[in-house]
Each structure stands twice: as structure tokens, then as C-alpha cells.
Design an enzyme around this catalytic site. Structure first.
Site, PDB file in Angstrom:
ATOM      1  N   LYS A 221      45.135  41.986  49.968  1.00  0.00           N
ATOM      2  CA  LYS A 221      45.385  39.993  50.346  1.00  0.00           C
ATOM      3  C   LYS A 221      47.500  39.790  49.867  1.00  0.00           C
ATOM      4  CE  LYS A 221      41.180  39.031  50.728  1.00  0.00           C
ATOM      5  NZ  LYS A 221      40.236  37.790  50.864  1.00  0.00           N
ATOM      6  N   ARG A 255      35.284  44.202  46.526  1.00  0.00           N
ATOM      7  CA  ARG A 255      35.261  44.144  47.570  1.00  0.00           C
ATOM      8  C   ARG A 255      36.538  44.827  47.910  1.00  0.00           C
ATOM      9  NH1 ARG A 255      36.521  41.544  52.921  1.00  0.00           N
ATOM     10  NH2 ARG A 255      35.839  41.871  54.425  1.00  0.00           N
TER      11      ARG A 255
END
Length: 272
Positions: A221, A255
């Protein structure tokens, strides 16, 4: 600390990995990579072989300012992939990444076993009632607004305190509907600035007071690659660093796009 997936109890006291399978053309890292059957099956086989306990399938990109996709199109993208995966790997525990109750219902009816909702019911008031009827585990993420507006809503006086209140209210609502298997996701990158993301990570252990499994999704991210002044493609090392910290602060599920490295992280941290 267990969740029931298709009658199988999954013990989350030992951290697990959830592999990401985006079947969208526009996800921030792997958009368009898994657009045909061969590439989908190759990626799922790889993630399962590397140790993924769950495969999280998303058919609507939730990246900032992602374009709108209709329910019908989301379902048309999602269901054939669920069927394909289960045809070739029938034991796979599939999570459906959606904030829409109709999509969630269609996913579960076609063999998925977990609902992963970025809005914790805020974007579809029928979601929690639907999950309650389906009797499946429910991941509730923290977010304000929607994918199109969330980045303009990163305003907090005390982000950790406000998130704990948010989750307390969501858990109370879910429990009132008799949803038994709940998980929380702090929502890194959703309605949070880069600095706020790191503040939440720094305070992650405080979320254990909710006494629920914690799912952490920081894989590749922008909080990583913008800090390192690089790109999502070059953010694996940074992902591993933050996953290590997350595990030390109580994360139960990672995740990720890169299952092998996440499994190695869990194995090493477990030796401490």
C-alpha cells in the site's frame, strides 16, 4: 479464537494468511493480471501451495477514487471465478471482498464462506442482516465515506479512540443480529493519511481489547511505497516489515499479495 468456515473450525490463535485475488481491471497493484482462467488458476494454486488459509476474491476495486461498478457487473465478474477456483481446488476457503449484500449472498450461495466488507455495513444497510442469515464469518473494516470520497474524510481528533468506538458500535449491532464469527480490520489506507496509518499501526495492540481476531492488510500500500519513495511493485520488503510489526501487536490474519513471504514472516515471529 476460532471461526467456522463451512463447518471447519479455523484456529486464529496461530496467525493465518489470506491471499488476495483481484478480478478487476483497475486494482492499485494487480489490476488486470488475473483476467483469464489460466492466470486465475495459476495464482490460486501458487497461493495455496505457499500456505494461504484463505483466498480473498474482489471484483470491485476499492482503491481511492475507484470508478463505480454496478452490482450486476460485480456479480458477473465474481461468480465465475468462485466456481472456477472451487472446481479445480474444492477445499479452498474463499472470502468475498464486497460491501454489497446481494453480491455477498451470491458469493456464499456459490461456495464462498467469508464476507469481507470494507464498510462494515455502512454502504449497504442490508449487509449485516444478510450475513446473519447466511451464518458466515464477517470481516468488518474501518472506513469513512466510500472509495470515491474516503480520502477527503481523514479528519480525526483521536483516530485510535474514534476507531475503537466505531468498532464497538459495529460489534454491538452485529451481535444484536446474532452474527457469531466477527473479525475486525483497521482499514489501512482507507480514509487515513499516511501518518494516521502509522499511528494506527503503532497502536494496533489496543484493538485487542475488542477480543476479536484482527485482520491486517498493508500489502504494497501507499503508506509503504510513498514513505520509501518507490512504487507498489517495489514495496514487498516494506510490506514484510509492517507485517512483522502487525504480528507482534496481535494480528491474526495477514491479507497479502505475496503469500510465501507472509508465511515466512509468521514462522519467524512465532519463534520469538
Amino acid at each position: 479464537m476460532t471461526i467456522n468456515c463451512l463447518g471447519k473450525l479455523i484456529d486464529l490463535t496461530s496467525p493465518k494468511v489470506m491471499g488476495i485475488l483481484n478480478v478487476t481491471p483497475n486494482s492499485f497493484y494487480d489490476g488486470g493480471k488475473h483476467s483469464d482462467e489460466k492466470s486465475v488458476l495459476f495464482q490460486v494454486e501458487k497461493m495455496l501451495a505457499e500456505g494461504a488459509a484463505f483466498i480473498d476474491i474482489g471484483a470491485y476495486s476499492s482503491k481511492p477514487s475507484a470508478e463505480f461498478v454496478s452490482e450486476e457487473e460485480e456479480i458477473e465478474r465474481l461468480i465465475p471465478v468462485i466456481k472456477l477456483v472451487l472446481k479445480h481446488f474444492p477445499e479452498t476457503l474463499i472470502s468475498v471482498d464486497t460491501f454489497r449484500s446481494k453480491v455477498a449472498k451470491a458469493g456464499i450461495e456459490n461456495g464462498a464462506c467469508i464476507i469481507n466488507d470494507i464498510s462494515a455495513g455502512s454502504l449497504d444497510t442490508a449487509m449485516m442482516e444478510t450475513v446473519a442469515k447466511l451464518k458466515v464469518p464477517y470481516v468488518m473494516m474501518h472506513m469513512k465515506g466510500n472509495p470515491q470520497t474516503m480520502q477527503s474524510m481523514a479528519n480525526y481528533e483521536n483516530i485510535t479512540k474514534e476507531m475503537l468506538l466505531y468498532f464497538s458500535e459495529k460489534v454491538a449491532l452485529a451481535r444484536s443480529l446474532e452474527i457469531s464469527d466477527l473479525l475486525i480490520d483497521p482499514g489501512f489506507g482507507f480514509a487515513k493519511t499516511k501518518q494516521q496509518n502509522f499511528e494506527v499501526m503503532n497502536n494496533l495492540e489496543l484493538f485487542q481489547m475488542l477480543e476479536l481476531p484482527i485482520l491486517v492488510g498493508v500489502s504494497r500500500k501507499s503508506m509503504i511505497y510513498k514513505t520509501l519513495e518507490t512504487s507498489a511493485d517495489a514495496a514487498l520488503n516494506g510490506t514484510t516489515v509492517l507485517n512483522t510489526i502487525a504480528l507482534q501487536k496481535g494480528a491474526n490474519i495477514l491479507r497479502v499479495h505475496d503469500v510465501k513471504e507472509a508465511m515466512e514472516t509468521i514462522k519467524l515471529v512465532s519463534q520469538l
